[in-house]
Design an enzyme around this catalytic site. Structure first.
Site, short mmCIF file in Angstrom:
data_model
loop_
_atom_site.label_atom_id
_atom_site.label_comp_id
_atom_site.label_asym_id
_atom_site.label_seq_id
_atom_site.Cartn_x
_atom_site.Cartn_y
_atom_site.Cartn_z
CG ASP A 100 -0.13 -0.15 2.53
OD1 ASP A 100 1.09 0.05 2.52
OD2 ASP A 100 -0.75 -0.46 3.56
CD GLU A 122 0.39 -6.47 3.18
OE1 GLU A 122 0.28 -5.24 3.14
OE2 GLU A 122 1.22 -7.03 3.92
CD GLU A 136 -0.02 4.51 4.49
OE1 GLU A 136 -1.01 5.15 4.93
OE2 GLU A 136 1.15 4.86 4.69
CG HIS A 213 5.79 4.74 10.65
ND1 HIS A 213 5.51 3.49 11.14
CD2 HIS A 213 5.35 4.74 9.38
CE1 HIS A 213 4.93 2.77 10.20
NE2 HIS A 213 4.80 3.51 9.11
NE ARG A 215 2.84 11.36 4.04
CZ ARG A 215 4.00 10.78 3.74
NH1 ARG A 215 4.28 9.57 4.17
NH2 ARG A 215 4.91 11.43 3.03
CG HIS A 246 10.06 6.10 10.18
ND1 HIS A 246 10.57 6.98 9.27
CD2 HIS A 246 9.33 5.21 9.46
CE1 HIS A 246 10.18 6.63 8.04
NE2 HIS A 246 9.42 5.56 8.13
C1 UD1 Z 1 6.31 5.06 4.02
C2 UD1 Z 1 4.97 4.64 3.44
C3 UD1 Z 1 4.10 4.01 4.53
C4 UD1 Z 1 4.85 2.90 5.26
C5 UD1 Z 1 6.20 3.41 5.73
C6 UD1 Z 1 6.98 2.27 6.32
C7 UD1 Z 1 4.01 6.04 1.66
C8 UD1 Z 1 3.32 7.29 1.34
N1 UD1 Z 1 4.27 5.82 2.97
O1 UD1 Z 1 6.04 6.07 4.97
O2 UD1 Z 1 2.95 3.46 3.93
O3 UD1 Z 1 4.08 2.51 6.36
O4 UD1 Z 1 6.93 3.94 4.63
O5 UD1 Z 1 8.05 2.71 7.08
O6 UD1 Z 1 4.33 5.28 0.79
N2 UD1 Z 1 13.63 8.73 5.60
C9 UD1 Z 1 15.00 8.64 5.68
N3 UD1 Z 1 15.61 7.43 5.48
C10 UD1 Z 1 14.91 6.30 5.22
C11 UD1 Z 1 13.51 6.38 5.16
C12 UD1 Z 1 12.89 7.60 5.32
O7 UD1 Z 1 15.68 9.64 5.91
O8 UD1 Z 1 15.51 5.24 5.05
C13 UD1 Z 1 12.97 10.03 5.81
C14 UD1 Z 1 13.11 10.98 4.58
O9 UD1 Z 1 13.22 12.29 5.05
C15 UD1 Z 1 11.76 10.80 3.88
C16 UD1 Z 1 10.85 10.63 5.06
O10 UD1 Z 1 11.57 9.83 6.00
O11 UD1 Z 1 11.44 11.92 3.07
C17 UD1 Z 1 9.51 10.00 4.79
O12 UD1 Z 1 9.61 8.83 4.02
P1 UD1 Z 1 8.30 8.33 3.18
O13 UD1 Z 1 8.62 7.07 2.50
O14 UD1 Z 1 7.81 9.47 2.36
O15 UD1 Z 1 7.21 8.13 4.30
P2 UD1 Z 1 7.13 7.08 5.48
O16 UD1 Z 1 6.50 7.77 6.63
O17 UD1 Z 1 8.43 6.43 5.65
N1 UDP Z 2 10.95 -3.09 11.46
C1 UDP Z 2 12.34 -3.18 11.44
N2 UDP Z 2 13.06 -2.33 12.21
C2 UDP Z 2 12.48 -1.39 13.00
C3 UDP Z 2 11.07 -1.29 13.01
C4 UDP Z 2 10.34 -2.16 12.21
O1 UDP Z 2 12.90 -4.01 10.74
O2 UDP Z 2 13.20 -0.65 13.68
C5 UDP Z 2 10.17 -4.02 10.63
C6 UDP Z 2 9.04 -4.74 11.32
O3 UDP Z 2 9.46 -5.95 11.92
C7 UDP Z 2 8.06 -5.00 10.18
C8 UDP Z 2 8.28 -3.82 9.28
O4 UDP Z 2 9.54 -3.24 9.64
O5 UDP Z 2 8.41 -6.16 9.46
C9 UDP Z 2 7.18 -2.81 9.42
O6 UDP Z 2 7.54 -1.65 8.78
P1 UDP Z 2 6.89 -0.25 9.14
O7 UDP Z 2 6.34 -0.27 10.52
O8 UDP Z 2 7.91 0.76 8.81
O9 UDP Z 2 5.75 -0.12 8.05
P2 UDP Z 2 4.24 -0.64 7.93
O10 UDP Z 2 4.21 -2.09 8.14
O11 UDP Z 2 3.46 0.12 8.95
O12 UDP Z 2 3.85 -0.22 6.56
#
Ligand code: UD1
Ligand code: UDP
Length: 385
Positions: A100, A122, A136, A213, A215, A246
Site C-alpha cells: 500500500d 498483500e 495507504e 510513524h 502520517r 523512524h
Molecule cells: C512510508 C509509506 C508508509 C509505510 C512506511 C513504512 C508512503 C506514502 N508511505 O512512509 O505506507 O508505512 O513507509 O516505514 O508510501 N527517511 C530517511 N531514510 C529512510 C527512510 C525515510 O531519511 O531510510 C525520511 C526521509 O526524510 C523521507 C521521510 O523519511 O522523506 C519520509 O519517508 P516516506 O517514504 O515518504 O514516508 P514514510 O512515513 O516512511
Molecule cells: N521493522 C524493522 N526495524 C524497526 C522497526 C520495524 O525491521 O526498527 C520491521 C518490522 O518488523 C516490520 C516492518 O519493519 O516487518 C514494518 O515496517 P513499518 O512499521 O515501517 O511499516 P508498515 O508495516 O506500517 O507499513
C-alpha cells in the site's frame, strides 16, 4: 508456443515492502520457471538498504528517489518516470508490487501505462475509510483497480475484493509473506548487536516495544503517544521502553523532545529487521501503529495495542491478541496499565495465533503465477487458518 518461463519485474521501495518481498525474491531465484528482475525505487534509502543487506538481495535497478521530507507527489512522479524506462528495457510479462505504499501505486500505474500485467501482493486489505491510513487505503484501492492478479493474504482480504467485484479467478489466498520472513529471522539463541539491547535482562525487566510513524499520527497524536509512555515508565519501575525511531524528521521532531534522555526509555535508530524480530520475540508487550508489526507479533504470542483508530487487519483483533486503542493519552495509559497489572487479561491476549500466514505464502504466490501463465495445471491450495 507454450511459454517455458516468465519474466517478473519485482518492484519495492520501503522497508516493509522489502521485508515482505524478500522471501519471494529468494523463492524466484530458486526456480527455473521465473526470470526475476528486481527494481527498487528507494523511496526509503537507509531503511531499505538494511533489508537488502540482511536478505542478501542485489537490485538490478535502483531508482534512488528518496529525498528528505519528500511529498507524496514527489514520490509518485519520480516512481512513474523511473519505472517507465525500466519497464521499456526489461519488457516483463508481469510487474509485481506489494501492499500500500506510494511506490506500490506508482509502479502499478507505470506498468499499466506500458500495458503490462500487474500482480498485487498483500491485496484486499481495507479500512473502508479513505483518510485512514493516509494515503495507504487509497494506494491499495488504486493498485487493486490496476491489478490483474491479486494475492490476498487472508480470506477476509479475499472477501473484500469479491465485494468490490474482482473476478474470483484472479484472486489467490496465499497468507502473508511477512510470516515467511519471520520464520527465517527469529532464533532462540539470538545475540543482539545493539549495545542497549545487549544490556537488557529480558527475564527481569518487562520490555515494551514501541513504534509509531504513520502520517495521520504526526503532531498531536504522536505527542499523546509519547506522553502516555512517559507516564507508564514513571509509574511502573520494572518497565523498559524500546523505541526504534523512524528516520522521518516529522516523527523525530515530536518524539525526541518528549522522550529523549528519560530513564528506562531507549530511543534508537531503526533496527535491522533481525534485531527487531528477536526483540519482539522477547518483549512483554507491543505498542505500535505499524501494519507489519501487527501481523508479526501475534505469531510470537505478544499482545499488541494498536495506536490507531482503525485497522485493516481485523483478524488478530477478532482473535483477541490485538486491541485497537487509538492515540488518546489516557486511553493508552489505561490499556497498558491493564496489561501490566492484570495477569489474566495479559494471558488472554498473549496467545500465539497465526491468522496471517503459515510461512508458505511465497510458495503459493509462485505457484499462482505459474498457474496464471499456464506453466502448471494445478491451482495452489488456499491458505486457511
Ligand atoms: C512510508 C509509506 C508508509 C509505510 C512506511 C513504512 C508512503 C506514502 N508511505 O512512509 O505506507 O508505512 O513507509 O516505514 O508510501 N527517511 C530517511 N531514510 C529512510 C527512510 C525515510 O531519511 O531510510 C525520511 C526521509 O526524510 C523521507 C521521510 O523519511 O522523506 C519520509 O519517508 P516516506 O517514504 O515518504 O514516508 P514514510 O512515513 O516512511
Ligand atoms: N521493522 C524493522 N526495524 C524497526 C522497526 C520495524 O525491521 O526498527 C520491521 C518490522 O518488523 C516490520 C516492518 O519493519 O516487518 C514494518 O515496517 P513499518 O512499521 O515501517 O511499516 P508498515 O508495516 O506500517 O507499513
Amino acid at each position: 508456443m507454450l511459454k517455458k518461463n516468465i519474466k517478473v519485474l519485482t518492484v519495492f521501495g520501503t522497508r516493509p515492502e522489502a521485508i515482505k518481498m524478500a522471501p519471494l525474491v529468494s523463492m524466484f531465484i530458486r526456480t527455473k520457471f521465473i526470470k526475476n528482475v528486481v527494481c527498487v525505487t528507494a523511496q526509503h534509502r537507509e531503511m531499505l538498504d538494511q533489508v537488502l543487506s540482511l536478505f542478501n538481495i542485489k537490485a538490478d535497478y535502483d531508482l534512488d528517489i528518496m529525498k528528505q521530507r519528500q511529498s507524496l507527489s514527489d514520490i509518485t512522479s519520480n516512481v512513474i518516470i523511473g519505472m517507465e524506462s525500466v519497464i521499456e528495457k526489461e519488457n516483463p510479462d508481469i510487474v509485481l508490487v506489494h501492499g500500500d505504499t506510494t511506490t506500490t501505486f506508482g509502479a502499478a500505474l507505470a506498468a499499466f501505462y506500458k500495458r503490462k500485467k500487474v500482480g498485487h501482493v498483500e491485496a484486499g486489505l481495507r479500512t473502508f475509510n479513505k483518510w485512514f491510513p493516509f494515503p495507504e487505503e487509497m494506494n491499495r484501492k488504486l493498485t487493486c483497480a490496476l491489478a490483474d492478479i491479486h494475492f490476498a493474504p487472508t480470506q477476509t482480504a479475499k472477501q473484500n475484493l469479491l465485494n468490490e467485484g474482482v473476478e474470483p479467478s484472479k484472486i489467490f489466498v496465499t497468507g502473508n509473506t511477512v510470516i515467511d520472513a519471520l520464520k527465517t529471522t527469529v532464533k532462540q539463541d539470538y545475540v543482539f548487536n545493539n549495545e542497549i539491547l545487549k544490556q537488557i535482562d529480558f527475564k527481569k525487566q518487562r520490555v515494551v516495544l514501541l513504534t509509531a510513524h504513520r502520517r495521520e499520527n504526526w503532531g498531536k497524536p504522536m505527542e499523546h503517544i509519547c506522553m502516555a509512555v512517559r507516564e507508564i515508565v514513571d509509574k511502573f519501575k520494572d518497565i523498559e521502553v524500546v523505541y526504534p525511531v523512524h528516520y522521518n524528521p516529522a516523527v523525530r521532531e515530536t518524539v525526541y523532545p518528549i522522550l529523549d534522555k528519560i530513564e528506562r526509555i531507549h530511543l534508537m535508530d531503526p533496527l535491522d529487521t533481525e534485531e527487531l524480530h528477536n526483540l519482539m520475540s522477547r518483549c512483554y508487550l507491543v505498542l505500535t501503529d505499524s501494519g507489519g508489526i501487527q501481523e508479526e507479533a501475534p505469531s510470537l504470542a505478544k499482545p499488541v495495542l494498536v495506536l490507531r483508530d482503525v485497522t485493516e487487519r481485523p483478524e488478530a483483533v477478532e482473535a483477541g491478541t490485538v486491541k485497537v486503542v487509538g492515540t488518546d493519552k489516557r486511553r493508552i495509559y489505561n490499556e497498558v496499565e491493564i496489561l501490566l497489572t492484570n495477569r489474566k487479561e495479559y494471558a488472554r491476549m498473549s496467545e500465539s495465533i497465526n491468522p496471517y500466514g503459515d510461512g508458505r505464502a511465497s510458495e503459493r504466490i509462485l505457484k499462482a503465477l505459474l498457474y496464471h501463465f499456464g506453466l502448471i495445471d494445478e491451482k495452489p491450495e488456499e491458505f486457511s487458518v
